[in-house]
Structures are given as C-alpha cells and as structure tokens.
Design a protein around this motif. Structure first.
Motif, PDB file in Angstrom:
ATOM      1  N   UNK A   1      61.618  35.764  21.218  1.00 37.21           N
ATOM      2  CA  UNK A   1      61.691  37.667  20.708  1.00 37.21           C
ATOM      3  C   UNK A   1      60.198  37.716  20.758  1.00 37.21           C
ATOM      4  N   UNK A   2      59.169  37.071  20.698  1.00 39.63           N
ATOM      5  CA  UNK A   2      57.976  38.118  20.693  1.00 39.63           C
ATOM      6  C   UNK A   2      57.735  38.195  21.992  1.00 39.63           C
ATOM      7  N   UNK A   3      57.915  37.489  23.298  1.00 40.24           N
ATOM      8  CA  UNK A   3      57.798  37.590  24.866  1.00 40.24           C
ATOM      9  C   UNK A   3      58.658  38.954  25.279  1.00 40.24           C
ATOM     10  N   UNK A   4      60.020  39.243  24.042  1.00 38.27           N
ATOM     11  CA  UNK A   4      60.949  39.887  24.786  1.00 38.27           C
ATOM     12  C   UNK A   4      60.254  41.685  24.111  1.00 38.27           C
ATOM     13  N   UNK A   5      60.087  41.360  23.228  1.00 40.42           N
ATOM     14  CA  UNK A   5      59.618  42.096  22.084  1.00 40.42           C
ATOM     15  C   UNK A   5      58.017  43.214  23.316  1.00 40.42           C
ATOM     16  N   UNK A   6      57.592  42.830  24.095  1.00 41.77           N
ATOM     17  CA  UNK A   6      56.096  42.407  25.245  1.00 41.77           C
ATOM     18  C   UNK A   6      56.645  43.570  25.699  1.00 41.77           C
ATOM     19  N   UNK A   7      55.370  43.944  26.015  1.00 42.78           N
ATOM     20  CA  UNK A   7      55.523  45.314  27.768  1.00 42.78           C
ATOM     21  C   UNK A   7      55.633  43.796  28.687  1.00 42.78           C
ATOM     22  N   UNK A   8      56.243  42.715  28.850  1.00 42.66           N
ATOM     23  CA  UNK A   8      56.082  41.996  29.931  1.00 42.66           C
ATOM     24  C   UNK A   8      56.520  42.480  31.293  1.00 42.66           C
ATOM     25  N   UNK A   9      56.201  42.824  32.546  1.00 35.69           N
ATOM     26  CA  UNK A   9      56.490  42.915  33.730  1.00 35.69           C
ATOM     27  C   UNK A   9      55.741  41.613  34.775  1.00 35.69           C
ATOM     28  N   UNK A  10      57.217  41.088  35.944  1.00 36.61           N
ATOM     29  CA  UNK A  10      56.767  40.084  36.655  1.00 36.61           C
ATOM     30  C   UNK A  10      55.406  40.078  36.709  1.00 36.61           C
ATOM     31  N   UNK A  11      54.980  39.071  36.892  1.00 36.25           N
ATOM     32  CA  UNK A  11      53.499  38.590  37.365  1.00 36.25           C
ATOM     33  C   UNK A  11      52.278  38.955  36.353  1.00 36.25           C
ATOM     34  N   UNK A  12      52.852  39.690  34.993  1.00 34.67           N
ATOM     35  CA  UNK A  12      51.432  39.965  34.117  1.00 34.67           C
ATOM     36  C   UNK A  12      50.353  38.710  33.959  1.00 34.67           C
TER      37      UNK A  12
ATOM     38  N   UNK B   1      58.719  34.955  33.908  1.00 35.30           N
ATOM     39  CA  UNK B   1      58.413  35.327  34.914  1.00 35.30           C
ATOM     40  C   UNK B   1      56.813  35.987  35.054  1.00 35.30           C
ATOM     41  N   UNK B   2      56.358  35.608  33.982  1.00 37.91           N
ATOM     42  CA  UNK B   2      54.574  36.151  33.784  1.00 37.91           C
ATOM     43  C   UNK B   2      54.267  35.140  35.299  1.00 37.91           C
ATOM     44  N   UNK B   3      52.968  36.038  35.463  1.00 37.15           N
ATOM     45  CA  UNK B   3      51.888  35.175  36.398  1.00 37.15           C
ATOM     46  C   UNK B   3      51.035  34.605  36.362  1.00 37.15           C
ATOM     47  N   UNK B   4      49.835  34.039  35.686  1.00 36.82           N
ATOM     48  CA  UNK B   4      48.768  33.847  35.037  1.00 36.82           C
ATOM     49  C   UNK B   4      49.327  33.607  33.777  1.00 36.82           C
ATOM     50  N   UNK B   5      49.211  32.345  33.378  1.00 38.68           N
ATOM     51  CA  UNK B   5      48.588  31.920  31.610  1.00 38.68           C
ATOM     52  C   UNK B   5      48.188  31.014  31.486  1.00 38.68           C
ATOM     53  N   UNK B   6      47.276  31.924  30.179  1.00 34.44           N
ATOM     54  CA  UNK B   6      46.691  31.336  30.075  1.00 34.44           C
ATOM     55  C   UNK B   6      46.272  30.847  28.312  1.00 34.44           C
ATOM     56  N   UNK B   7      46.560  29.600  28.238  1.00 35.38           N
ATOM     57  CA  UNK B   7      46.439  28.417  27.080  1.00 35.38           C
ATOM     58  C   UNK B   7      45.047  28.633  25.902  1.00 35.38           C
ATOM     59  N   UNK B   8      45.043  28.729  24.848  1.00 33.39           N
ATOM     60  CA  UNK B   8      43.948  28.471  24.280  1.00 33.39           C
ATOM     61  C   UNK B   8      44.039  28.249  22.749  1.00 33.39           C
ATOM     62  N   UNK B   9      43.437  26.317  23.005  1.00 34.76           N
ATOM     63  CA  UNK B   9      43.425  25.976  21.903  1.00 34.76           C
ATOM     64  C   UNK B   9      42.136  25.368  21.687  1.00 34.76           C
TER      65      UNK B   9
END
Length: 352
Positions: A160-171, A193-201
C-alpha cells in the motif's frame, strides 16, 4: 481455548477462554500462524497505544484485556457467513471497517472513521481460535503456505505504501529501516518495477536480508553517511522516492536529505512529533506522503505468492508455540536484533 491476553505493559497472560457464539457475518478460524508485529511490541513494552482501555472500540465492542495478534492465517472451523465455507484455508486482512461512512462508501476503507485492527482494537490471533468479520477473509490457494500467508499483513502495509507513492518504472528508491515492513517494501518495489533500490539500516543481518529481497545496494548507516551513499548510488542525482519505515528522527532526516529536487518522501514508520526543515523542503519542492494500513492489496499479494513472484516468508527468523511466545517471541525481538519476524503457532503446527 488458550489465548495470550494483554492486561497492561509487560503483562501478557496465557489464559483459558470459552468460545463465544458467532454473530451473523462472523467466522471462526483455527489459527495456523500469527506473527508478532512491531505494534504488538509497543503495546507489550509501554502500552496502551492503540488498545482501547476506557471505552470499547465502536466496531469490535471490545476493550482491554484483549488478545493480541493481527498478522495471521488458518482454517475456517465455523462460519455464520454464507460466502465462507468451513474447511477453507484463509488469510485475514485484519482491518475493521464500518461500511457506512463516506470513506468506506468510496472504497477507502483503510480511512474508515472507526478504523481499527483485529488483535489491537479487538480480540486477535495469539489464541487457538479467533473470530473475525467475514469481510476480512481471503481464500488461499494450495500453492501458498501458511508461513507465507502469516506475513501477508506486513506485506500489505508495504505494498500500500508503494502504491500510495508516485512510483514510476525505473525510479531510484531508498528505503530506511530494514524491519519487517522495510524489507517487504524492498520486495514490493522490486515487484512493482523500481530501478535502483537502496536499503539502509545499521544491522548487518537485516541488510543481508535486504539483498535477498531485491535491494540493488545496501548501506550500513553506522559506517557511512546514508544520504551521501544514496547520491553515490544514483550518479549524484538522489532518490526519486524514499521510504521512511523506522519511525526515528535520524531516519526522517536522512530520508529527506537523500531526495533529488522534486522527490517524494513516504512516511510509513510510526512515531510522535518530529522536526523538519520546511525551508529546505519548499526550496527543493519535495513531496511528503503518508501511508496507513492498506486496501485492495491482499488479492494481488496472494496471487504473486502463489506464482512464486514474491516470498514474504523470507523474513521469518523463528517459529514458536503459544507458551513460548513471550520469552522466545516478544522478549527475543526486543533483545536480539537478528530476530526479524517471529511466528507463533498457537495450535502447535510446524515450529521448525
């Protein structure tokens, strides 16, 4: 039946309860697995936060003491709803809804004026059986295991959080906080369909899981500046969208700092007051989006799991019985950061 009841902070009691008679439109489910959520931990450590104490919840009619547990699945053993058959394997979408307010009539039931959750505002699934409204029930195909179905609820928060965002393919996207919802947000971004996905922890074990969930880069914020790392991973552009899933001032600061001009910060983590630099947000024309609960996401999650496109159970690190739930579940999640998602098997199913 046996149930783990919240009576107050650090006061969970395993008790015997008598099954109540079903009302029309209700279903009784024999619980296979119930996950322990961060919300459950908050209630255990220093609640009440969401648990009604002085007044009963308007939909459930319940107040404390009550049974925790809202991430669950199982088998229907009794039904007072014509559309739900006894013997069905089911996952539960545990959001209460009134069905009559403006939001419900518009299909935005996660915004219901009386919205609440089974297991927080009403009796939940840290019990051998649980009674839920029929509208919360989703059939499971044989291809979906119970340990996968028990993690669909936090996956629903993430989707739901991803769908609530304005994500476009490759973002290019960043996710701050690799708890269960953060890890599942990584998986949903990859699926959507996101592009680069940076995970931080700051936990190496959780960052390792992030890679398995689909992150293209992991950042240990205890060793390097996370915002700078995001800019480095995006050729100096910054993230188009960043998800804050930790609920901390430091991660809110980093979420905003890593965005490109015109970027979007999606706030998912829960916390009290926070400080933001409004001048900076306005000057870079950033967008702030928030996401609560979920709607209309269980069907695609179940279908994706059945097809092997996602596996929510990757984040499960331990399975315990109901009698072990406090020491090996709640307490372990507080003290051992290598624990991510603990599933409780109230009826003693597979706890390997």
């Amino acid at each position: 039946m046996k149930a783990l009841r919240w009576h107050g902070p650090r006061d969970l009691r395993l008790v015997d309860l008598v099954d109540s008679a079903l009302q029309p439109g209700e279903v009784r489910v024999r619980v296979a697995y119930c996950g322990i959520c961060g919300s459950d931990l908050h209630e255990y450590v220093d609640g009440p936060h969401a648990i009604p104490v002085d007044c009963a919840h308007p939909i459930s009619g319940r107040r404390a003491p009550l049974t925790l547990g809202h991430e669950f699945c199982g088998t229907v053993v009794e039904s007072a709803a014509l559309e739900i058959r006894v013997g069905a394997r089911v996952a539960i979408e545990p959001e209460y809804r009134c069905g009559t307010c403006d939001y419900c009539r518009q299909g935005q039931y996660n915004r219901c004026i009386s919205m609440g959750f089974v297991g927080l505002m009403g009796d939940g699934a840290l019990a051998e059986t649980v009674v839920v409204p029929a509208y919360t029930v989703h059939d499971l195909p044989d291809e979906v295991r119970f340990d996968q179905a028990a993690v669909l609820e936090p996956a629903a928060v993430a989707l739901h959080a991803v769908r609530t965002s304005g994500l476009r393919p490759g973002d290019a996207c960043a996710v701050f906080g690799m708890g269960p919802v953060g890890l599942l947000t990584v998986a949903m971004l990859r699926q959507c369909g996101a592009g680069e996905i940076i995970a931080v922890d700051v936990q190496a074990g959780r960052l390792g899981l992030a890679g398995a969930m689909g992150a293209s880069k992991i950042v240990d914020a205890s060793r390097e500046d996370s915002a700078s790392a995001v800019f480095g991973a995006t050729s100096g552009k910054g993230a188009a969208i960043a998800f804050e899933v930790a609920g901390l001032q430091a991660t809110i600061d980093s979420t905003l700092a890593c965005l490109r001009k015109g970027g979007e910060a999606v706030l998912v983590g829960l916390m009290g007051k926070a400080q933001i630099d409004v001048f900076d947000i306005v000057n870079r024309e950033l967008r702030l989006t928030t996401s609560v609960g979920y709607r209309d996401v269980f069907p695609p999650l179940i279908a994706w799991t059945a097809k092997g496109l996602i596996d929510p159970s990757v984040i499960v690190t331990r399975k315990v019985t109901l009698t072990q739930a406090v020491p090996q579940g709640f307490e372990a999640l507080i003290s051992d950061k290598d624990q991510v998602k603990v599933l409780v098997a109230p009826n003693g199913e597979d706890v390997r």
